[in-house]
Scaffold this motif. Sequence first.
Motif, mmCIF file in Angstrom:
data_model
loop_
_atom_site.group_PDB
_atom_site.id
_atom_site.type_symbol
_atom_site.label_atom_id
_atom_site.label_comp_id
_atom_site.label_asym_id
_atom_site.label_seq_id
_atom_site.Cartn_x
_atom_site.Cartn_y
_atom_site.Cartn_z
ATOM 1 N N GLY A 96 0.916 -1.303 0.104
ATOM 2 C CA GLY A 96 0.053 -0.122 -0.034
ATOM 3 C C GLY A 96 0.908 1.262 0.106
ATOM 4 O O GLY A 96 1.975 1.215 0.199
ATOM 5 N N VAL A 97 0.030 2.427 -0.225
ATOM 6 C CA VAL A 97 1.110 3.673 -0.022
ATOM 7 C C VAL A 97 0.030 4.516 0.701
ATOM 8 O O VAL A 97 -1.186 4.319 0.443
ATOM 9 C CB VAL A 97 1.200 4.298 -1.462
ATOM 10 N N ALA A 98 0.621 5.449 1.464
ATOM 11 C CA ALA A 98 0.095 6.222 2.442
ATOM 12 C C ALA A 98 0.723 7.631 2.271
ATOM 13 O O ALA A 98 2.024 7.543 2.029
ATOM 14 C CB ALA A 98 -0.145 5.744 3.666
ATOM 15 N N GLY A 99 0.194 9.003 2.234
ATOM 16 C CA GLY A 99 0.936 9.852 2.234
ATOM 17 C C GLY A 99 0.047 11.322 2.833
ATOM 18 O O GLY A 99 -1.093 11.177 3.251
ATOM 19 N N TYR A 100 0.940 12.183 3.403
ATOM 20 C CA TYR A 100 0.411 13.047 4.040
ATOM 21 C C TYR A 100 0.864 14.463 3.590
ATOM 22 O O TYR A 100 1.994 14.663 3.101
ATOM 23 C CB TYR A 100 0.989 13.213 5.699
ATOM 24 N N SER A 101 -0.248 15.295 3.341
ATOM 25 C CA SER A 101 0.147 16.655 2.388
ATOM 26 C C SER A 101 0.413 16.507 1.025
ATOM 27 O O SER A 101 0.056 15.710 0.481
ATOM 28 C CB SER A 101 0.816 17.558 3.213
ATOM 29 N N PHE A 102 1.768 16.968 0.689
ATOM 30 C CA PHE A 102 2.405 16.720 -0.488
ATOM 31 C C PHE A 102 2.519 15.265 -0.893
ATOM 32 O O PHE A 102 2.402 14.798 -1.912
ATOM 33 C CB PHE A 102 3.756 17.577 -0.542
ATOM 34 N N SER A 124 -4.867 14.735 4.176
ATOM 35 C CA SER A 124 -4.701 15.972 3.858
ATOM 36 C C SER A 124 -4.012 16.139 2.683
ATOM 37 O O SER A 124 -3.113 17.075 2.609
ATOM 38 C CB SER A 124 -4.153 16.748 4.969
ATOM 39 N N PRO A 125 -4.615 15.812 1.548
ATOM 40 C CA PRO A 125 -3.886 15.968 0.170
ATOM 41 C C PRO A 125 -4.328 17.461 -0.189
ATOM 42 O O PRO A 125 -5.360 18.085 0.090
ATOM 43 C CB PRO A 125 -4.776 15.014 -0.834
ATOM 44 N N PRO A 126 -3.442 18.157 -0.700
ATOM 45 C CA PRO A 126 -3.617 19.516 -1.198
ATOM 46 C C PRO A 126 -4.712 19.336 -2.319
ATOM 47 O O PRO A 126 -4.878 18.343 -2.987
ATOM 48 C CB PRO A 126 -2.480 19.876 -1.957
ATOM 49 N N TRP A 127 -5.685 20.256 -2.272
ATOM 50 C CA TRP A 127 -6.865 20.209 -3.410
ATOM 51 C C TRP A 127 -6.308 19.895 -4.761
ATOM 52 O O TRP A 127 -6.952 18.914 -5.541
ATOM 53 C CB TRP A 127 -7.703 21.495 -3.615
ATOM 54 N N ALA A 128 -5.230 20.376 -5.248
ATOM 55 C CA ALA A 128 -4.702 19.987 -6.486
ATOM 56 C C ALA A 128 -4.517 18.512 -6.505
ATOM 57 O O ALA A 128 -4.708 18.008 -7.919
ATOM 58 C CB ALA A 128 -3.478 20.951 -7.042
ATOM 59 N N GLY A 129 -4.442 17.856 -5.676
ATOM 60 C CA GLY A 129 -3.816 16.364 -5.619
ATOM 61 C C GLY A 129 -5.077 15.574 -5.958
ATOM 62 O O GLY A 129 -5.268 14.346 -6.312
ATOM 63 N N LEU A 130 -6.542 16.142 -5.683
ATOM 64 C CA LEU A 130 -7.835 15.528 -5.883
ATOM 65 C C LEU A 130 -8.565 15.759 -7.024
ATOM 66 O O LEU A 130 -9.165 15.245 -7.493
ATOM 67 C CB LEU A 130 -8.569 15.905 -4.861
ATOM 68 N N SER A 131 -7.776 16.874 -7.811
ATOM 69 C CA SER A 131 -8.381 17.448 -9.108
ATOM 70 C C SER A 131 -7.840 16.240 -10.345
ATOM 71 O O SER A 131 -6.739 15.702 -10.161
ATOM 72 C CB SER A 131 -8.064 18.727 -9.387
ATOM 73 N N GLY A 132 -8.681 16.449 -11.329
ATOM 74 C CA GLY A 132 -8.268 15.554 -12.495
ATOM 75 C C GLY A 132 -8.660 14.122 -12.275
ATOM 76 O O GLY A 132 -8.497 13.284 -13.212
#
Length: 150
Positions: A96-102, A124-132
């Motif tokens: 699996g992968v997990a990430g925080y923010s950036f 807490s991904p930046p909104w840009a990380g959820l776009s597209g």
Amino acid sequence: MLEGALTMSSDQDKADQAVVVICHPHPLFGGDMDSLVVQRISSELASRGIASLRFNYRGVANSEGKYDDGIGEMQDLSAAITHVCKSSGLDGDRIGVAGYSFGASLAIEAAATDKRIKVLAAISPPWAGLSGGKWDRGTIPKLIVCGDSD
């Protein structure tokens, strides 16, 4: 060469543990593998029988190189996944992968393109990380956590 820390499950007798590669916050704003959130993810996984690999992107602490605008950092994540695939005591089919923010943005991107990844957690991904719609690709289980005051 990248610096990293592998944490095995508290159940040391468990062979071939599932493993989560954890991506830290933005390196230009002080993010590293010792971020409190990243450490907490690692310790919680261990308490649940899952190993984890925290690592520093290029140019952070003892990792070689310099920041590469997310491109090289994606390569770092891929290298970390390759490392756990080859490590004894870890199950290369349960990654699996997990990430925080950036790091959440990188985890989302990797989960959309890397077939070795079987589960994703993005905190807490930046909104840009959820776009597209990248987070919406594929059929792997996903957990996306965003605070209402973040």
